[in-house]
Design a protein around this motif. Sequence first.
Motif, short mmCIF file in Angstrom:
data_model
loop_
_atom_site.label_atom_id
_atom_site.label_comp_id
_atom_site.label_asym_id
_atom_site.label_seq_id
_atom_site.Cartn_x
_atom_site.Cartn_y
_atom_site.Cartn_z
N ILE A 166 0.84 -1.20 0.00
CA ILE A 166 0.00 0.00 0.00
C ILE A 166 0.87 1.25 0.00
N LEU A 167 1.88 1.28 0.86
CA LEU A 167 2.72 2.47 0.97
C LEU A 167 3.54 2.70 -0.30
N ALA A 188 3.22 6.28 -2.05
CA ALA A 188 4.39 7.13 -2.23
C ALA A 188 4.61 7.45 -3.70
N HIS A 189 4.43 6.45 -4.56
CA HIS A 189 4.59 6.67 -5.99
C HIS A 189 3.55 7.65 -6.51
N LEU A 190 2.30 7.45 -6.10
CA LEU A 190 1.22 8.34 -6.56
C LEU A 190 1.43 9.76 -6.07
N ALA A 191 1.90 9.91 -4.83
CA ALA A 191 2.11 11.24 -4.29
C ALA A 191 3.15 12.02 -5.08
N GLN A 192 4.14 11.33 -5.63
CA GLN A 192 5.15 12.00 -6.44
C GLN A 192 4.62 12.35 -7.82
N LEU A 193 3.66 11.57 -8.31
CA LEU A 193 3.11 11.83 -9.64
C LEU A 193 2.03 12.91 -9.64
N VAL A 194 1.32 12.99 -8.53
CA VAL A 194 0.17 13.87 -8.46
C VAL A 194 0.40 14.92 -7.39
N GLU A 195 0.31 16.17 -7.75
CA GLU A 195 0.41 17.26 -6.80
C GLU A 195 -0.92 17.98 -6.75
N ILE A 233 1.29 3.75 -13.74
CA ILE A 233 0.97 2.72 -12.75
C ILE A 233 0.02 1.72 -13.40
N GLU A 234 0.51 0.53 -13.64
CA GLU A 234 -0.28 -0.51 -14.29
C GLU A 234 -0.82 -1.55 -13.31
N GLU A 235 -0.33 -1.54 -12.08
CA GLU A 235 -0.77 -2.53 -11.10
C GLU A 235 -0.88 -1.87 -9.74
N LEU A 236 -1.95 -2.19 -9.01
CA LEU A 236 -2.22 -1.60 -7.71
C LEU A 236 -2.14 -2.67 -6.63
N PRO A 237 -1.98 -2.25 -5.37
CA PRO A 237 -2.11 -3.21 -4.27
C PRO A 237 -3.56 -3.66 -4.14
N PRO A 238 -3.85 -4.66 -3.32
CA PRO A 238 -5.24 -5.11 -3.18
C PRO A 238 -6.16 -4.04 -2.63
N ALA A 239 -5.60 -3.03 -1.98
CA ALA A 239 -6.39 -1.92 -1.43
C ALA A 239 -5.50 -0.70 -1.34
N GLY A 240 -6.13 0.45 -1.30
CA GLY A 240 -5.36 1.68 -1.20
C GLY A 240 -6.27 2.89 -1.16
N TYR A 241 -5.67 4.06 -1.33
CA TYR A 241 -6.41 5.31 -1.19
C TYR A 241 -6.09 6.23 -2.37
#
Length: 479
Positions: A263-264, A268-275, A343-351
């Motif tokens: 999840i983290l 962390a990856h998404l936070a760097q891509l999206v501001e 991002i082509e693959e996600l964890p089983p859950a996230g935000y």
Amino acid sequence: MTITEGSAGADGSAATAGGGIERLNAFDGLFLRAEHLNRIQDYARELALAVGEAGGPGVVEGYEVTLRDGTLRVGGGLAVTAGGRPLRSQRLVTLPLSGLRPGPDTFWWVEAVPEAWPYGEAPVQGAYCDDPCSGAGTTRRPYTAEGVRISLTEATERGLDQREPELRRNWLASRLFAAERTEHSPWPYGTAAADLPRSWAPPGTAGKPEAVRLGVLLPQPAGLDAWEADIWAARRDRGAPPPQRQWQSRLGMRPWDVFVAQILQFQAHLAQLVEAPAQRTESDLAPLLEQLARIGKQTFLQSHTKDQLGRELAQLVEGIDAGELIASAPVRQGPYSLVRLGIEELPPAGYLPVWGGGGEEVLSLDQVRTWLEPCRDLRWCACAPADVAQAVQEAQHRDRIRLDGSADVDVLVPADEQGEPLTRWVAFVRRDRRRCREPREEDGRTVARHPDGGGAQEPGEAREEPGSGAGTTDPGAAG
């Protein structure tokens, strides 16, 4: 009777085995020497290592990994190796990356490993049985400091160089997570998934790695000096003791620390891509293009000498360096799908963060649809925040979400009792794939066929487990 290491009693009813933990049996009249004092320290050390090993490996705190100006920076922290040794660092460690030369499909593990070095100085007054006044004394270092060495260990993952630059980080993390899931046993995800394992013997005492992984370092195709660090693709915080982790893995479960790391890693990856929308800018090249068009006109070139053209180009370069010819303009907000972001693959859950247009941070379910556009079926659920946490926890052992249309996903919207959204974020969880039916008599025996694994399913026979659809709402009703 004296029972030595590994010996059996006279009647065969008991036997002993040494454990490598030995202490000094002191008595009056013993002439203490260095070896006796070392034995005292070794005894305390071995006890501490045994206790540390029983608690499991991983990072306890700190050890933040960052990149700045082509230098890897690792903060202080505390971790425990698989052998139980504590790794404590109390200062920032920097490693210049200019000497690294990536090979085919290369990445590096950022690791903390034990290190020790002697220091200090003390005179040797004379060895045992020597004359202390003989003048043969010398000096030695009486102390040993135990610390940490931060190292980069080269590794390869076949196919890494074939990925698009924006997809490399997520692709590598997905490969590492997949390998970790079958580390202790391929069942039930490997080639032997069809049959139960033949052996259920306790895990052995195989060799234990001394290193604790803190992150992954990826070279970027843009150049040798371009790097990207991914902490959670490698780092595992200290969690369950070894038996729990190993048996969870062997039973096809995902240990909690691995689930949290997945999840983290995504967050962390998404936070760097999206501001935040107000902070996102892009370069406006219109002033620069105007100047280039002016200089490139035929009339301009014919009316200026080489020296004059040289001065014009020098002024152009100065304008670029000063930022006068390249202005910043707001980026038109997508929103973009996660696949387009890399991002082509996600964890089983996230935000997921969500906001509306015009720079206002308001909930927009249309944006969530765009985030998860490739998912096969999105189901919207209005939930209390505590129910969101419960749903995320229940996804611990489920498969990761490939954004290729193969996964059913629930979007959980934290809402009040009237169904109004409470937050500027939503959660997503992979939906379970259980389909249940009553067994029936067939050919004189009772069989229960899985609707996905043999035989046609009678209409109305399949039913979802209680609670799997609870809280389902229409997207409009959820805000």
